[in-house]
Design a protein around this motif. Structure first.
Motif, short mmCIF file in Angstrom:
data_model
loop_
_atom_site.label_atom_id
_atom_site.label_comp_id
_atom_site.label_asym_id
_atom_site.label_seq_id
_atom_site.Cartn_x
_atom_site.Cartn_y
_atom_site.Cartn_z
N TYR A 1 0.85 -1.19 0.00
CA TYR A 1 0.00 0.00 0.00
C TYR A 1 0.88 1.24 0.00
CZ TYR A 1 -3.69 -3.25 1.20
OH TYR A 1 -4.58 -4.29 1.18
N GLU B 1 -4.34 5.74 2.83
CA GLU B 1 -5.66 5.83 2.22
C GLU B 1 -5.93 4.64 1.31
OE1 GLU B 1 -3.62 8.45 2.63
OE2 GLU B 1 -4.88 9.51 4.08
N ASP B 2 -4.88 4.14 0.60
CA ASP B 2 -5.05 2.95 -0.23
C ASP B 2 -5.42 1.74 0.63
OD1 ASP B 2 -4.41 4.36 -2.52
OD2 ASP B 2 -2.33 3.66 -2.58
N ASP C 1 -9.13 -0.50 0.79
CA ASP C 1 -9.37 -1.95 0.78
C ASP C 1 -10.25 -2.39 1.95
OD1 ASP C 1 -8.12 -2.50 -1.59
OD2 ASP C 1 -6.39 -3.50 -0.70
#
Length: 186
Positions: A32, A36-37, A41
């Motif tokens: 990641y 935020e990524d 998920d």
């Protein structure tokens, strides 16, 4: 989910997440690029879980039985995991603050999945679009209220009793609403 549930979004550091996952921090950063990524998920997992609950709870014999099963399925999902309930509410609030549309989207997806269940019943149980919207709204409101109460007190025996109370509120509302609801136009 456990880190977000325990520490909130702001306290869900990548270091804490890596420790919880028993993974090297470098691996987390490799998978990641941003926090935020990673949250995206988790967010998608929460949204899928809501859709799975709705799909697994319906359809049933009639709109009232279907509505009861959907509400019960959502409450059981929350009761099964306080971490899931806390994470879902935290992520929706965070996404709403950070990415307005995304916070609204997960909620809209859950409500839309509920609407779809009732739209699919229209051929055998005519319901107007307004009635379908109202049923979805009432289910969401009751389930969210149950989740907040469960998270506040975390008293499982009280929560089980409150599930029955919440279901009886839905039953009472449905009895009045479905009796007075005009049939959908063919």
């Amino acid at each position: 989910m456990k880190v977000i549930a325990a520490h909130g979004i702001d306290g869900a550091t990548t270091r804490r997440i890596a420790e919880q996952a028993q993974a090297p921090l470098a691996t987390l950063h490799y998978c990641y690029h941003t926090k935020e990524d990673l949250f995206a998920d988790v967010y998608d997992f929460v949204a899928r879980r809501f859709r799975d609950v709705v799909k697994g709870s319906a359809p049933h014999a009639d709109p009232a039985a279907t509505a009861r099963r959907l509400l019960r399925g959502l409450m059981e999902c929350y009761l099964e995991s306080a971490d899931f309930a806390a994470t879902a509410l935290e992520l929706i609030s965070w996404a709403r603050r950070q990415h307005e549309d995304r916070g609204i989207r997960v909620y809209d997806e859950a409500v839309e999945a509920t609407r779809t269940v009732f739209r699919d019943m229209v051929s055998t149980h005519p319901l107007e679009a307004e009635t379908i919207d109202e049923i979805a709204y009432v289910i969401a409101t009751l389930a969210d209220g149950f989740a907040l109460n469960w998270l506040t007190y975390e008293d499982r025996s009280a929560a089980v009793k409150q599930m029955e109370i919440t279901a009886s509120v839905l039953d009472s509302w449905l009895a009045v609403r479905l009796e007075s609801a005009p049939a959908a136009l063919g």
